[in-house]
Design an enzyme around this catalytic site. Structure first.
Site, PDB file in Angstrom:
ATOM      1  N   ARG A   1       0.866  -1.279  -0.061  1.00 18.23           N
ATOM      2  CA  ARG A   1      -0.018  -0.163  -0.030  1.00 18.23           C
ATOM      3  C   ARG A   1       0.846   1.387  -0.027  1.00 18.23           C
ATOM      4  NH1 ARG A   1      -1.648   2.194   4.395  1.00 18.23           N
ATOM      5  NH2 ARG A   1      -1.993   0.342   5.406  1.00 18.23           N
TER       6      ARG A   1
ATOM      7  N   TYR B   1     -16.456  15.120 -15.455  1.00 17.37           N
ATOM      8  CA  TYR B   1     -17.038  13.711 -15.047  1.00 17.37           C
ATOM      9  C   TYR B   1     -18.111  13.732 -13.740  1.00 17.37           C
ATOM     10  CZ  TYR B   1     -16.592   8.798 -14.723  1.00 17.37           C
ATOM     11  OH  TYR B   1     -16.876   7.591 -14.482  1.00 17.37           O
TER      12      TYR B   1
ATOM     13  N   ASP C   1      -7.764  17.793 -14.938  1.00 16.25           N
ATOM     14  CA  ASP C   1      -8.203  16.264 -15.266  1.00 16.25           C
ATOM     15  C   ASP C   1      -7.946  16.197 -16.692  1.00 16.25           C
ATOM     16  OD1 ASP C   1      -9.320  13.898 -16.034  1.00 16.25           O
ATOM     17  OD2 ASP C   1     -11.310  14.079 -14.815  1.00 16.25           O
TER      18      ASP C   1
HETATM   19  C1  LIG Z   1     -13.621   8.052 -16.142  1.00 11.88           C
HETATM   20  C2  LIG Z   1     -13.234   9.266 -15.915  1.00 11.88           C
HETATM   21  C3  LIG Z   1     -13.064   9.607 -14.504  1.00 11.88           C
HETATM   22  C4  LIG Z   1     -13.226   8.539 -13.405  1.00 11.88           C
HETATM   23  O1  LIG Z   1     -12.234   7.356 -13.644  1.00 11.88           O
HETATM   24  P1  LIG Z   1     -12.405   5.949 -13.186  1.00 11.88           P
HETATM   25  O2  LIG Z   1     -11.238   5.120 -13.681  1.00 11.88           O
HETATM   26  O3  LIG Z   1     -13.814   5.527 -13.900  1.00 11.88           O
HETATM   27  O4  LIG Z   1     -12.676   5.794 -11.875  1.00 11.88           O
HETATM   28  C5  LIG Z   1     -12.721  10.842 -14.076  1.00 11.88           C
HETATM   29  N1  LIG Z   1     -12.481  11.771 -15.039  1.00 11.88           N
HETATM   30  C6  LIG Z   1     -12.762  11.514 -16.461  1.00 11.88           C
HETATM   31  C7  LIG Z   1     -12.753  12.649 -17.415  1.00 11.88           C
HETATM   32  C8  LIG Z   1     -12.914  10.385 -16.805  1.00 11.88           C
HETATM   33  O5  LIG Z   1     -13.509  10.102 -18.067  1.00 11.88           O
END
Ligand SMILES: *Cc1c(COP(=O)(O)O)cnc(C)c1O
Length: 393
Positions: A58, A111, A183
């Protein structure tokens, strides 16, 4: 090997590699939960940080380390932390950077779960949030309060495909002592490098472009500053959304072909977007590679290529959208994106159905909006599939 002054594609293949006992050509999977100390003193030195080494998976693991070094290198960051999922990265970022009494400013069309997490759990923890159209820089300036700690941007946004000028957004944030987190899932480091444009933290759902083969979920945070990196790592270690070594191995394998996968998918996406734009049953197309996109110039400036995500409106709204869904055969009717296979989905009836209608509308999601993640199949087949399905409307 030392990949410091090497090109991006060389880093994709070799960065993060470490010498292993038998000279294995690929990073081995260290599928172990714990690591034996050589002696009591050795154990004490590791826990003290006086000696480098592994203690417990971890906290750190060689296979996971290899992936983290590669991702930090690809995004030009100081360090990366990887997670069991993209949402593991989102929740850890919020927990690490925000406390009761703080405020976050975020793109509205992010998201869905990233927004819901803030509006439910983190609201209950006493964190205030303002969701705005970050493509409008004046709105960012106006939304920042004295207690704002984080500006959270997704560009291109999900699923409205609008862009935020990262360089300018970072200047506004920093002027007010606010950190910028981006993101970068929709672009991948192949198309866009937010840290180079002024961002402080980059987030990825590795599930998408970086792994690219729709066979694992995973997440990552990459920081520019050593102190922020240390804070993210500590929070991950305590909250425990850590990645598994086998998952890390899969991502290391998947990411090696990032450049050639995205390059081909972008080539296809440009042709698919042009086909849709000229189709009589399509009301509009949002794709930054089309001259009709309001941020065509910004996309050229801030991204290497316009990406592989296309949103479009089908004439006839909800009913037409559903008919299209039920008549495509090559594109999979599925959420997610950035894999080698084409995926299609209809947010109003699928991914964003759980959002309140006002939140959906403020995020720019209409009933007619369809999202298409263009894969690397033969583009003639992708277009034929869409063309046949559109005939059924
Ligand atoms: C899919 C996605 C997430 C979340 O990711 P997971 O791997 O599904 O938990 C976050 N931001 C964006 C833009 C995504 O497309």
């Amino acid at each position: 090997m030392d990949t410091k002054n090497k090109g991006f594609d060389t880093k994709l293949i070799h960065s993060g590699d470490f010498e292993n006992q038998f000279g294995a050509a690929v990073t081995p999977i260290y599928q172990t939960s714990t690591f034996a100390f050589k002696s009591a003193n050795h154990g004490a030195a590791l826990f003290d940080g006086k000696e480098k080494g592994y203690i417990y998976t971890r906290i750190a693991n060689p296979t996971i380390d290899a992936l983290e070094h590669k991702l930090a290198d690809l995004e030009n960051g100081f360090g990366a932390v990887v997670f069991a999922s993209g949402m593991g990265a989102v929740s850890t970022l919020y927990a690490a950077m925000l406390k009761s009494g703080d405020h976050i400013v975020s793109s509205a069309a992010i998201y869905g779960p990233s927004r819901s997490l803030m509006e439910t759990f983190f609201k209950d923890f006493g964190v205030a949030s303002t969701f705005i159209d970050t493509s409008n820089l004046d709105e960012i300036e106006k939304a920042i309060r004295p207690n704002t700690k984080l500006l959270y941007v997704e560009t291109p946004t999900n699923p409205t495909i609008s862009l935020t000028d990262l360089k300018k957004a970072s200047e506004i944030a920093h002027k007010h002592g606010v950190l910028l987190a981006v993101d970068n899932t929709f672009s991948s480091p192949y198309l866009q490098k937010p840290l180079d444009l002024g961002a402080d933290i980059v987030l990825h759902s590795l599930t998408k472009f970086i792994n690219g083969h729709a066979d694992i979920v995973g997440g990552a945070l990459i920081a520019k500053d050593p102190e922020i990196y240390a804070r993210l790592r500590k929070t991950m270690t305590y909250f425990g959304a850590n990645m598994d070594p086998h998952q890390a191995y899969m991502v290391i394998r998947g990411v090696k072909t990032l450049s050639i996968r995205v390059e081909r998918a972008v080539e296809n996406a440009i042709k698919v977007a042009e086909f849709l734009e000229n189709h009589p049953k399509i009301a509009w197309v949002a794709y930054p590679g089309l001259k009709s996109h309001p941020q065509y110039e910004l996309a050229k400036k801030q991204m290497k290529a316009p990406g592989t995500m296309i949103s479009f409106g089908v004439k006839g709204g909800l009913k037409a959208g559903k008919t299209l869904m039920d008549n495509v055969h090559l594109a999979l009717l599925a959420v997610s994106l950035g894999g080698v296979e084409s995926l299609i989905q209809h947010p109003a009836s699928m991914t964003h159905a759980s959002l309140r209608k006002e939140a959906r509308e403020s995020a720019g999601i209409s009933d007619e909006l369809v999202r298409f993640s263009v894969g690397i199949e033969n583009v003639e087949d992708i277009i034929e599939d869409l063309d046949n399905a559109l005939k059924m409307i």
